[in-house]
Every structure is written in structure tokens, then in C-alpha cells.
Scaffold this active site. Structure first.
Site, short mmCIF file in Angstrom:
data_model
loop_
_atom_site.label_atom_id
_atom_site.label_comp_id
_atom_site.label_asym_id
_atom_site.label_seq_id
_atom_site.Cartn_x
_atom_site.Cartn_y
_atom_site.Cartn_z
N LEU A 1 0.79 -1.15 -0.03
CA LEU A 1 -0.03 0.14 -0.07
C LEU A 1 0.90 1.29 -0.05
O LEU A 1 0.97 1.86 1.02
CB LEU A 1 -0.92 0.07 1.17
CG LEU A 1 -1.47 -1.40 1.63
CD1 LEU A 1 -2.42 -1.27 2.92
CD2 LEU A 1 -2.35 -1.81 0.47
N ASP A 2 1.58 1.62 -1.24
CA ASP A 2 2.39 2.61 -1.23
C ASP A 2 1.77 4.00 -1.91
O ASP A 2 0.98 4.00 -2.63
CB ASP A 2 3.57 2.20 -2.07
CG ASP A 2 4.74 2.92 -1.83
OD1 ASP A 2 5.96 2.86 -2.48
OD2 ASP A 2 4.88 3.76 -0.66
#
Lengths: 268, 325
Positions: free
Chosen positions: A42-43
Site C-alpha cells: 500500500l504505497d
């Protein structure tokens, strides 16, 4: 007043139409092969927040809601296991304010997720917190254990929430537990195998199937110590340039199509 | 209604395939910078993972991979990259280490030891391929630490003498960049890897620690037992003298046919431990898979192309590292 009523009615119609279109697209995709296990890095929450002029904390909150949305999409597609890199052990290096905000968010959202009627309950998802748990503040650990206990009998799907996690920590822990089990049982003098270490990985212990697809958002093309063991063989690596809070079904469609192309070409 | 869903899915796939076929046509065709160009960031350790199409001919694959390694080694030296790791799952490279040495090392009579700026000692694989563990026994009961079978072969290549630049195998066809004239060459440490260098090496490391603990238990029951290995201790073995360090950049190079058009990258068994922070580069549309490629040019693709190497370096130069912060 009337214009407002018309505007809100149109918004409602638009949202309904979008939801129906989304469900229709999911039904069409489900007609083909679907991956058993998808992992997400989840960047991009902070870069998303900065690009919108928001506080970083809001970026993480939006990121959580998007995680929930993507989890629902995956479940509707009949993906059996979803893993998410929510917090890296390396993220403890961030400012104390941000770490505290992230821990607050984790505690709040873990409790929210395991409420009756929320996504885990609605879809029969078993939550597993994967990582070096004793690094978590007690309140977060308590919320995690509560969520795990409440969902332990769910069997439609598994949700691995990786926090705080690094792959090297997971592999080393598996090496340690493998060695310890050999020391405890002197009768086995064969060499330790890779399969034995794999069986001791936290994701294996949670019952996760092999990883089919790893998705990283925000354009970065690295694994950043996530699921290195699990994705080192024939996992498809998908790097999307979209920031996580904005990652949606339309970004996911080509990923599913690529998976289906792989499955079909391997059966020829 | 499932027939309708299947029909629509078929249509979506047909459109997607068209998009993939024509996407490279509309992609910006900026020429990548030359190998020796100044870049803001250069990998100090580059890896190339050769992922083969399963049904291709074995011998053809072998020549392709060897030719490619020879080329990449030359490009690394020209670019100033001091470490190169090359990987293939099945151990083609590991079995061909002698052939690689022959292709990559300058002729011994031309190299005076005192001229070499690198301590060029060739290190052979620690243990032979067969699985007997006789080599892993300690030399004495007081135990030197046992050395695990990490299946990594490291060759140190000295600086290439300038006059011998053209002595490289005639199979090389790279276009020498004309700009900047004569590029300086760098010593190169080459690590040769296979699937055995990855997960099996981690298992071998675990065995080593287990044997160390057992030995301590039998040697002296009164002293404190060695504790279970920590991350730095495991890392010291896997990235240590008998292993190989983490690459900064891994080029995942796939030799595909047109039916494998533009599939996403897969690591194909590349050692996982060392991939922690590595930038990954692969071509979504490898040159060989482009359907409009002229038939007369297919014979030229007997190895990786220089443009792929240059594009990988360009992309690496733009990558941002935050390291968790």
C-alpha cells in the site's frame, strides 16, 4: 432547495450506476480464472496527501478505506486470500508523530473492521495479523487479537494484515522455529529443507495459498522486504503508478487480465 | 447468463490484446542514454535474471544465456559497475562457469600480476554439486563454524587491458558507443547463481546454525548455548564471503515468444533474501516478442540487447529510495 435536491438525486443515481457497473465488471472478470492469493503493497499514501494538499494522516485514512474497498472487490471476485503490507518494521523510523498516528489508525480501524455487519463479518473473512507482534503497542495488539478471535471461524477468505512486518524478519523467524523444533525433537537428523522453512512462515501457518500476484502502487518497482520468499518464483509482479488511496477496480482490471492470459497460455 | 459474461470477457481480452500490441508503437521512442553517459545514480551491483520460456530449445537457451552474460559483463565494465550477478534457474550458468571464465578473462600471458589493480583470485564453488555433506563437517571438534552450501560461484575479473578490448569473443555484436571515444574499463566481480543459491541456501544456512548449536550442546554442557540466529547473523552468512550481496538493480530478462506478449515480471526463483531493496527492471514488450519484427533480424537476437541494459540504467537513475522513512 430544488437544485440541491436534484443535485443530490443525480449524485445518488450516479453512485448507484457506478456500483452496478462495478458489479457487472466483476461478474464478467469472474467468468475467467481468478487468482487464489493477491498481495498489495500500500504505497503512496503520503505522496497522495501532499498532492492533494492534505495532512499525511488523512492520506493514511484514505488509504485504509481504499484497502477495505479493494478487499471487498477481491472477495467479490472470489479471491481466496488477500495480503496487505500495512506497516513495515522499517516504518518505526518515521517521526514519532506519524508512527503514533498510524498506530491510532490501526487500533481504530481494526476495531471497526470486526464490527458486526462490517466487511469481515459480511463476507466471512478471517483476519490474521502477520508480523512481529510484540513490537506493537499493547492497545493495538489487543485490538488485533480481538479482531482475530472474532473472525477465527470465518472460512470464505483470509485477510493477512502484515504489520509490523518485514520479509527478512518472517524468514528468520521461520528459520528459528524450524531449528527449535529440530532441537526439541532429536529423532530427525535429516537436513533442514526449504519446504520445511516455508511451512514455518507466518503466511503458511495462517493457511495462505501460494501467492499469485503482488501489486505495488505508486510507481515504485521494488519489493521493499515484502513477501520476498513467497513471490520469488512464479508470482506476477505488477507495479502500478497510481497512489494507493486512488487505486481502484479499473487499475485492477489489467492485472486480472494478465493473470488470466498467463493461466490460459500455460494450459495450451 | 454465464455465457454472456464469458462472451464479454472474451471481448475485453481481445481489446486488451490489441492495446498491448499497439502500445509500443505509440510509446515515446526516446533513445536511452549511452552506456558510458553520466547518470545521477549508477548501480554498484547489477543482477540479470534470465527467465526462459519453458518450451524453448535447451542448447539454444544455453548459448543465448552465455552470449548475454558475456555482453552484459562488457557493458558493466564500460559503465563502471563493479559487481554483476547472473542467474538462471536451472544452473546453466553454474555448470558453464569454466566456459564463462574462458570468455570473460583476458589471456593469462598478457596480464602481469603487478599490473592488475584488483586481487584477481578465482573462487571456485565451495562444495561440488552432489549432495553429500562430507565437506560441511568441521575440521576439529572445537569447531570452526561449519560453512553452508550456498551454491554461489564468484569470479573476479581484473581491469581489461585497453589493447585487448577487441579480443572478446566474435559472437559479441554490441554497438560500441562512438561518443566519448575510448571508455575506461572497471574490474568486475561476477557472481554466478542458480535456484540453489536462493531458498536452498537459506535452508543450508539454517542447517549450519542447527549443527553449531548441537555441537555446542555436546561440547560443553555448562556454557550458555548459542542462541537462535538473528537477522544480521543470517545475513552475514547469505551475503558474506561465500554468498553474494544484495543487488541494487535486477534486470529480469525474459526470452519470450509473441504469445507471451507483455506479461508482467516474475522472479523465476531468484534468491529471495537478497531481493529486499533491489530495483526491478523488465521490458513489458521484449524485442523478440514484437510481431512486426522483420524476419531477417530474428537471427540477430542471439542475446540480450544493449538498449535494454541502457534503459534499465536510465530507469534506475530516476528511482527514489525512502527506506521506510
Amino acid at each position: 432547495m430544488l437544485p440541491q435536491l436534484i443535485s443530490s438525486s443525480l449524485d445518488w443515481l450516479r453512485d448507484q450506476a457506478a456500483a452496478k457497473a462495478e458489479d457487472a465488471l466483476i461478474s464478467v472478470l469472474s467468468a475467467g480464472p481468478i487468482p487464489q492469493h493477491v498481495a498489495f503493497i500500500l504505497d503512496g499514501n503520503r505522496r497522495y496527501a501532499r498532492s492533494k494538499g492534505m495532512q499525511v494522516k488523512q492520506g493514511h485514512t484514505d488509504g485504509f478505506y481504499n484497502l477495505r474497498k479493494m478487499l471487498e472487490i477481491c472477495i467479490k471476485l472470489n479471491v481466496r486470500c488477500v495480503s496487505a503490507y500495512a506497516f513495515s518494521i522499517e516504518n518505526f523510523k518515521r517521526s514519532p508523530e506519524e508512527v503514533t498516528a498510524l498506530m491510532d489508525l490501526a487500533e481504530e480501524k481494526l476495531l471497526e473492521l470486526c464490527r458486526q455487519g462490517d466487511i469481515l463479518d459480511r463476507y466471512g473473512i478471517r483476519l490474521v495479523v502477520v508480523g512481529h507482534r510484540d513490537m506493537l503497542p499493547e492497545r493495538v495488539l489487543a485490538a488485533a487479537e480481538k479482531a482475530e478471535n472474532m473472525t477465527k471461524d470465518n472460512n470464505r477468505a483470509i485477510f493477512n494484515l502484515c504489520m509490523p512486518y518485514t520479509s527478512r524478519d518472517e524468514i528468520t523467524t521461520a528459520v528459528q522455529t524450524t531449528i527449535q523444533s529440530r532441537l526439541d525433537d532429536d529423532t530427525d537428523d535429516t537436513d533442514i529443507t526449504a519446504e520445511e522453512i516455508e511451512a514455518h512462515l507466518m503466511t503458511s501457518l495462517a493457511g495462505s495459498p501460494p501467492l499469485d500476484i503482488l501489486v505495488r502502487s505508486s510507481g515504485v518497482k521494488r519489493l521493499s522486504d515484502y513477501m520476498l520468499w513467497q513471490c520469488s518464483e512464479n508470482t506476477q509482479l505488477q507495479f502500478s503508478s497510481t497512489y494507493w488511496p486512488e487505486f481502484g477496480l479499473l487499475d485492477f482490471v489489467p492485472i486480472i487480465l494478465d493473470y488470466q492470459r498467463k493461466v490460459w497460455s500455460s494450459t495450451k | 447468463m454465464s455465457w454472456l459474461a464469458s462472451a464479454l470477457l472474451f471481448l475485453i481480452h481481445a481489446l486488451y490484446r490489441l492495446y498491448l500490441v499497439f502500445k509500443p508503437v505509440f510509446r515515446s521512442n526516446t533513445e536511452p542514454l549511452p552506456i558510458t553517459a553520466e547518470r545521477s545514480k549508477l548501480p554498484q551491483h547489477l543482477a540479470v535474471a534470465f527467465i526462459s520460456y519453458p518450451k524453448s530449445d535447451t542448447e539454444d537457451n544455453e548459448q543465448y544465456i552465455l552470449n548475454s552474460v558475456e555482453k552484459v559483463a562488457g557493458w558493466c565494465r564500460a559503465a563502471g559497475i563493479p559487481q554483476l550477478s547472473v542467474y538462471d534457474r536451472d544452473g546453466i550458468l553454474a555448470r558453464s562457469s569454466l566456459e564463462l571464465r574462458r570468455r570473460l578473462q583476458p589471456s593469462p600471458r598478457k596480464v602481469e600480476p603487478e599490473e592488475s589493480q584488483v586481487d584477481c583470485d578465482i573462487r571456485y564453488p565451495l562444495t561440488p554439486p552432489p549432495s553429500d555433506d562430507a565437506d560441511s563437517r568441521p575440521l576439529s571438534p572445537e569447531s570452526l563454524p561449519l560453512v553452508p552450501k550456498l551454491s554461489v560461484t564468484t569470479i573476479c575479473l581484473p581491469i581489461e587491458p585497453a589493447k585487448h578490448k577487441r579480443r572478446v569473443s566474435a559472437l559479441r555484436r554490441r554497438r560500441v558507443p562512438s561518443k566519448g571515444g575510448h571508455a575506461a574499463s572497471t574490474p568486475l566481480a561476477l557472481h554466478i547463481l542458480s535456484y540453489q543459491s536462493g531458498k536452498p541456501a537459506i535452508a543450508a544456512t539454517a542447517n549450519m546454525f542447527l549443527n553449531n548449536i548441537r555441537q555446542s550442546q555436546t561440547n560443553d554442557a555448562l556454557t550458555t548455548l548459542p542462541s537462535l540466529p538473528s537477522i544480521p547473523e543470517v545475513n552475514a552468512v547469505l551475503e558474506g564471503e561465500h554468498g553474494f550481496p544484495s543487488p541494487d538493480l535486477t534486470i529480469v530478462h525474459r526470452r519470450l515468444s509473441a504469445e507471451h506478449l507483455s506479461l508482467p515480471a516474475e522472479m523465476g526463483g531468484f534468491p529471495p533474501w537478497q531481493s529486499r531493496l533491489t530495483e526491478i527492471y523488465w521490458e513489458r514488450c521484449p524485442a523478440e516478442s514484437r510481431p512486426w519484427r522483420n524476419s531477417h533480424s530474428t537471427n540477430e537476437s542471439s542475446s540480450i540487447e544493449e538498449s535494454e541494459f541502457r534503459r534499465a540504467l536510465d530507469e534506475f537513475a530516476h528511482a527514489e529510495m525512502r527506506l521506510g522513512k
